[in-house]
Design a protein around this motif. Structure first.
Motif, PDB file in Angstrom:
ATOM      1  N   LEU A  59       6.331 -97.262 -52.134  1.00  0.00           N
ATOM      2  CA  LEU A  59       5.609 -96.033 -52.446  1.00  0.00           C
ATOM      3  C   LEU A  59       4.399 -95.874 -51.533  1.00  0.00           C
ATOM      4  CD1 LEU A  59       5.678 -95.794 -56.358  1.00  0.00           C
ATOM      5  CD2 LEU A  59       6.626 -94.154 -54.737  1.00  0.00           C
ATOM      6  N   VAL A  60       4.247 -94.676 -50.972  1.00  0.00           N
ATOM      7  CA  VAL A  60       3.116 -94.370 -50.092  1.00  0.00           C
ATOM      8  C   VAL A  60       2.655 -92.944 -50.367  1.00  0.00           C
ATOM      9  CG1 VAL A  60       3.855 -95.922 -48.237  1.00  0.00           C
ATOM     10  CG2 VAL A  60       4.642 -93.545 -48.236  1.00  0.00           C
ATOM     11  N   ASP A  61       1.454 -92.616 -49.946  1.00  0.00           N
ATOM     12  CA  ASP A  61       0.967 -91.238 -49.975  1.00  0.00           C
ATOM     13  C   ASP A  61       1.285 -90.583 -48.636  1.00  0.00           C
ATOM     14  OD1 ASP A  61      -0.117 -91.298 -52.551  1.00  0.00           O
ATOM     15  OD2 ASP A  61      -1.995 -92.166 -51.833  1.00  0.00           O
ATOM     16  N   ALA A  62       1.970 -89.463 -48.667  1.00  0.00           N
ATOM     17  CA  ALA A  62       2.348 -88.755 -47.445  1.00  0.00           C
ATOM     18  C   ALA A  62       1.878 -87.308 -47.528  1.00  0.00           C
ATOM     19  CB  ALA A  62       3.860 -88.806 -47.243  1.00  0.00           C
ATOM     20  N   ASP A  63       1.372 -86.792 -46.421  1.00  0.00           N
ATOM     21  CA  ASP A  63       0.871 -85.421 -46.363  1.00  0.00           C
ATOM     22  C   ASP A  63       1.894 -84.487 -45.727  1.00  0.00           C
ATOM     23  OD1 ASP A  63      -1.545 -86.213 -47.428  1.00  0.00           O
ATOM     24  OD2 ASP A  63      -2.521 -86.443 -45.486  1.00  0.00           O
ATOM     25  N   TYR A  64       1.912 -83.255 -46.197  1.00  0.00           N
ATOM     26  CA  TYR A  64       2.608 -82.173 -45.507  1.00  0.00           C
ATOM     27  C   TYR A  64       1.739 -80.924 -45.637  1.00  0.00           C
ATOM     28  CZ  TYR A  64       4.310 -80.535 -50.116  1.00  0.00           C
ATOM     29  OH  TYR A  64       4.409 -80.072 -51.406  1.00  0.00           O
ATOM     30  N   GLY A  65       2.112 -79.856 -44.962  1.00  0.00           N
ATOM     31  CA  GLY A  65       1.283 -78.659 -44.970  1.00  0.00           C
ATOM     32  C   GLY A  65       1.907 -77.500 -45.715  1.00  0.00           C
ATOM     33  N   LEU A  66       1.095 -76.761 -46.431  1.00  0.00           N
ATOM     34  CA  LEU A  66       1.475 -75.455 -46.960  1.00  0.00           C
ATOM     35  C   LEU A  66       0.680 -74.432 -46.174  1.00  0.00           C
ATOM     36  CD1 LEU A  66       1.694 -75.807 -50.863  1.00  0.00           C
ATOM     37  CD2 LEU A  66       3.548 -75.292 -49.274  1.00  0.00           C
ATOM     38  N   LEU A  67       1.378 -73.522 -45.521  1.00  0.00           N
ATOM     39  CA  LEU A  67       0.702 -72.598 -44.619  1.00  0.00           C
ATOM     40  C   LEU A  67       0.024 -71.468 -45.384  1.00  0.00           C
ATOM     41  CD1 LEU A  67       3.151 -72.473 -41.608  1.00  0.00           C
ATOM     42  CD2 LEU A  67       1.505 -74.215 -42.303  1.00  0.00           C
ATOM     43  N   GLY A  68      -0.750 -70.697 -44.646  1.00  0.00           N
ATOM     44  CA  GLY A  68      -1.557 -69.650 -45.262  1.00  0.00           C
ATOM     45  C   GLY A  68      -0.766 -68.585 -45.984  1.00  0.00           C
ATOM     46  N   ASP A  69       0.517 -68.420 -45.647  1.00  0.00           N
ATOM     47  CA  ASP A  69       1.320 -67.399 -46.342  1.00  0.00           C
ATOM     48  C   ASP A  69       1.738 -67.838 -47.738  1.00  0.00           C
ATOM     49  OD1 ASP A  69       3.312 -69.258 -45.888  1.00  0.00           O
ATOM     50  OD2 ASP A  69       4.537 -67.984 -44.611  1.00  0.00           O
ATOM     51  N   GLY A  70       1.517 -69.117 -48.071  1.00  0.00           N
ATOM     52  CA  GLY A  70       1.851 -69.624 -49.393  1.00  0.00           C
ATOM     53  C   GLY A  70       3.329 -69.864 -49.626  1.00  0.00           C
ATOM     54  N   GLU A  71       4.167 -69.544 -48.644  1.00  0.00           N
ATOM     55  CA  GLU A  71       5.612 -69.674 -48.822  1.00  0.00           C
ATOM     56  C   GLU A  71       6.273 -70.594 -47.808  1.00  0.00           C
ATOM     57  OE1 GLU A  71       7.294 -65.777 -48.745  1.00  0.00           O
ATOM     58  OE2 GLU A  71       6.627 -65.281 -50.771  1.00  0.00           O
ATOM     59  N   THR A  72       5.500 -71.040 -46.821  1.00  0.00           N
ATOM     60  CA  THR A  72       6.061 -71.883 -45.765  1.00  0.00           C
ATOM     61  C   THR A  72       5.435 -73.268 -45.818  1.00  0.00           C
ATOM     62  OG1 THR A  72       6.368 -69.943 -44.333  1.00  0.00           O
ATOM     63  CG2 THR A  72       6.469 -72.115 -43.287  1.00  0.00           C
ATOM     64  N   ALA A  73       6.278 -74.276 -45.831  1.00  0.00           N
ATOM     65  CA  ALA A  73       5.811 -75.660 -45.771  1.00  0.00           C
ATOM     66  C   ALA A  73       6.188 -76.243 -44.419  1.00  0.00           C
ATOM     67  CB  ALA A  73       6.432 -76.489 -46.884  1.00  0.00           C
ATOM     68  N   VAL A  74       5.383 -77.143 -43.918  1.00  0.00           N
ATOM     69  CA  VAL A  74       5.700 -77.824 -42.668  1.00  0.00           C
ATOM     70  C   VAL A  74       5.588 -79.320 -42.914  1.00  0.00           C
ATOM     71  CG1 VAL A  74       3.331 -77.517 -41.819  1.00  0.00           C
ATOM     72  CG2 VAL A  74       5.161 -78.077 -40.218  1.00  0.00           C
ATOM     73  N   ILE A  75       6.656 -80.013 -42.579  1.00  0.00           N
ATOM     74  CA  ILE A  75       6.783 -81.438 -42.871  1.00  0.00           C
ATOM     75  C   ILE A  75       7.077 -82.190 -41.579  1.00  0.00           C
ATOM     76  CG2 ILE A  75       8.234 -83.176 -44.019  1.00  0.00           C
ATOM     77  CD1 ILE A  75       8.789 -81.076 -46.206  1.00  0.00           C
ATOM     78  N   GLU A  76       6.393 -83.301 -41.372  1.00  0.00           N
ATOM     79  CA  GLU A  76       6.766 -84.228 -40.316  1.00  0.00           C
ATOM     80  C   GLU A  76       7.483 -85.393 -40.985  1.00  0.00           C
ATOM     81  OE1 GLU A  76       3.430 -85.355 -37.877  1.00  0.00           O
ATOM     82  OE2 GLU A  76       2.708 -83.289 -37.781  1.00  0.00           O
ATOM     83  N   MET A  77       8.736 -85.615 -40.624  1.00  0.00           N
ATOM     84  CA  MET A  77       9.490 -86.677 -41.280  1.00  0.00           C
ATOM     85  C   MET A  77       8.812 -88.033 -41.130  1.00  0.00           C
ATOM     86  SD  MET A  77      12.770 -87.889 -39.018  1.00  0.00           S
ATOM     87  CE  MET A  77      12.991 -89.224 -40.166  1.00  0.00           C
ATOM     88  N   ALA A  78       8.037 -88.196 -40.053  1.00  0.00           N
ATOM     89  CA  ALA A  78       7.360 -89.464 -39.822  1.00  0.00           C
ATOM     90  C   ALA A  78       6.363 -89.795 -40.922  1.00  0.00           C
ATOM     91  CB  ALA A  78       6.643 -89.429 -38.470  1.00  0.00           C
ATOM     92  N   ALA A  79       5.902 -88.788 -41.661  1.00  0.00           N
ATOM     93  CA  ALA A  79       4.952 -89.040 -42.742  1.00  0.00           C
ATOM     94  C   ALA A  79       5.527 -89.984 -43.783  1.00  0.00           C
ATOM     95  CB  ALA A  79       4.545 -87.721 -43.398  1.00  0.00           C
ATOM     96  N   ALA A  80       6.854 -89.955 -43.957  1.00  0.00           N
ATOM     97  CA  ALA A  80       7.501 -90.843 -44.915  1.00  0.00           C
ATOM     98  C   ALA A  80       8.459 -91.830 -44.248  1.00  0.00           C
ATOM     99  CB  ALA A  80       8.275 -90.031 -45.955  1.00  0.00           C
ATOM    100  N   SER A  81       9.058 -91.424 -43.142  1.00  0.00           N
ATOM    101  CA  SER A  81      10.130 -92.223 -42.535  1.00  0.00           C
ATOM    102  C   SER A  81       9.818 -92.596 -41.090  1.00  0.00           C
ATOM    103  CB  SER A  81      11.454 -91.438 -42.591  1.00  0.00           C
ATOM    104  OG  SER A  81      11.674 -90.896 -43.868  1.00  0.00           O
ATOM    105  N   GLY A  82       8.518 -92.723 -40.789  1.00  0.00           N
ATOM    106  CA  GLY A  82       8.110 -92.940 -39.416  1.00  0.00           C
ATOM    107  C   GLY A  82       8.025 -94.392 -38.999  1.00  0.00           C
ATOM    108  N   ILE A  83       7.936 -94.558 -37.693  1.00  0.00           N
ATOM    109  CA  ILE A  83       7.938 -95.885 -37.089  1.00  0.00           C
ATOM    110  C   ILE A  83       6.676 -96.680 -37.421  1.00  0.00           C
ATOM    111  CG2 ILE A  83       6.848 -95.278 -34.886  1.00  0.00           C
ATOM    112  CD1 ILE A  83       9.228 -96.881 -33.574  1.00  0.00           C
ATOM    113  N   GLN A  84       5.624 -95.990 -37.893  1.00  0.00           N
ATOM    114  CA  GLN A  84       4.373 -96.684 -38.222  1.00  0.00           C
ATOM    115  C   GLN A  84       4.511 -97.601 -39.435  1.00  0.00           C
ATOM    116  OE1 GLN A  84       4.975 -93.500 -38.781  1.00  0.00           O
ATOM    117  NE2 GLN A  84       3.969 -92.733 -40.631  1.00  0.00           N
ATOM    118  N   PHE A  85       5.588 -97.447 -40.193  1.00  0.00           N
ATOM    119  CA  PHE A  85       5.775 -98.261 -41.398  1.00  0.00           C
ATOM    120  C   PHE A  85       6.498 -99.582 -41.134  1.00  0.00           C
ATOM    121  CE2 PHE A  85       5.522 -93.932 -43.344  1.00  0.00           C
ATOM    122  CZ  PHE A  85       4.371 -94.146 -44.086  1.00  0.00           C
TER     123      PHE A  85
END
Length: 382
Positions: A59-85
């Protein structure tokens, strides 16, 4: 530096020469690292933190973005499944999973996202997106009807059935844009395992196992869904996550920088530009294949064709001058002030960018004065 920090540094330098000019700052990215922050900054969005499983099921804390339109999310897979882990001891694509990436997708949809942009760089998995599918509710089963578990690419050998009846129905209603310029197939000599497996810790023997398992995975998918993804361009992206997204979600592959241009309203903001400044850490012959500066340059030239596009780069690599033949980029400048170590260059980057931007602005001012003062053009190189 984030894109926001870089554009602020450019503006700071130019303002020393043109303090009264109008500046429009648009942080950009191309779907890789930094895309979430760039789009959040550019659209007045917000970061969301979710507790998910990383590629080793911790279990980890991962960030993603909700854009200003309130309907679009932007996710970097590396936040959860990245090489840094992972490290040299734990890197093993037979066990690493994209489950946490699926959890991020589900979290965003539960928060009301109707469109999701997924950047798939810096992955350390070769599971064909199977873990992601499991997180969304798909049941990947053995011949006896028991789940194959969350064992990454190694577990795919036992896959016999796929049951999607429990996938959250909101998944099908959301559109997912995969920000990737990778064209590799799922299997074969240019497939996910032989091309990307070694980068993620796969030994030659593991590569053979993974490629065989992904082939089997693709066959089961075809039997269950009728979809043939094994030889699709881009299916091998991020260890096959491209294939998983195409099969289990309403997803399409798109050039990363193109996905960023629309929500940032770059073209609208560039329409009245007299000069365009952009940049990247490094620029070379590959830049014209979908990297940020080239995407920005093309977009701006389409609405402001007379505005010179000036690129600042921390490193100008092999074939950088080939960008001049595209007609999109007018000038390229390296930013480091003198020879220095990488550590020092990173430390000095904000000031070096500002100083280079100021020097370019001074050249612009001299050039504009010369055009007014001289009837004939004379260039003296000494």
């Amino acid at each position: 530096m984030t894109a926001k920090e870089a554009v602020k540094a450019m503006a700071r330098g130019i303002k020393r020469v043109y303090p009264d000019a109008e500046y429009v700052l648009v942080p950009m990215a191309d779907g890789g690292e930094g895309t979430v922050q760039s789009l959040v900054d550019a659209t007045a969005g917000k970061l969301v933190t979710a507790k998910v499983h990383n590629l080793l099921n911790h279990l980890v804390d991962a960030d993603y973005g909700l854009l200003g339109d309130g309907e679009t999310a932007v996710i970097e897979m590396a936040a959860a499944s990245g090489i840094q882990f992972i490290n040299a001891k734990t890197a093993n694509p037979l066990v690493t999973t994209t489950y946490g990436t699926g959890e991020l997708i589900l979290n965003a949809i539960k928060r009301g996202a109707k469109k999701i942009i997924i950047g798939i760089g810096r992955s350390a998995t070769v599971d064909g997106g199977a873990g992601m599918a499991q997180a969304l509710g798909a049941r990947l089963l053995k011949a006896d009807g028991q789940p194959i578990g969350f064992g990454g690419g190694g577990a795919l050998a036992e896959l016999a059935q796929i049951d999607t009846s429990q996938v959250d129905p909101r998944i099908a209603k959301a559109t997912i844009a995969i920000a990737s310029d990778v064209t590799n197939t799922l299997t074969g000599p240019k497939g996910a395992a032989p091309i990307f497996g070694p980068q993620k810790g796969a030994t030659p023997e593991m590569v053979k196992i993974l490629d065989r398992n992904l082939h089997h995975y693709a066959e089961v998918i075809t039997r269950r869904t009728g979809q043939s993804v094994e030889k699709l361009a881009g299916a091998g992206a991020a260890g096959g996550l491209g294939a998983g997204l195409l099969v289990f979600t309403n997803a399409q592959m798109q050039h990363g920088v193109d996905l960023v241009i629309a929500p940032t309203k770059l073209k609208e903001k560039a329409a009245d530009a007299d000069y365009v400044f952009t940049g990247e850490g490094g620029i070379d012959f590959q830049t014209k294949f979908g990297k940020t500066p080239y995407g920005v340059a093309k977009a701006c030239k389409s609405v402001a064709p007379k505005a010179p596009v000036i690129v600042l780069a921390g490193n100008i690599g092999r074939g950088g001058n080939s960008l001049y033949t595209t007609g999109a980029i007018d000038a390229i400048f390296g930013t480091p002030a003198g020879a220095k170590s990488l550590k020092q260059a990173l430390c000095d980057a904000p000031n070096d960018i500002a100083q280079t931007a100021e020097n370019v602005a001074r050249l612009i001012r001299v050039s504009n004065y010369s055009k007014r003062a001289l009837k004939n053009n004379l260039v003296l190189i000494s």
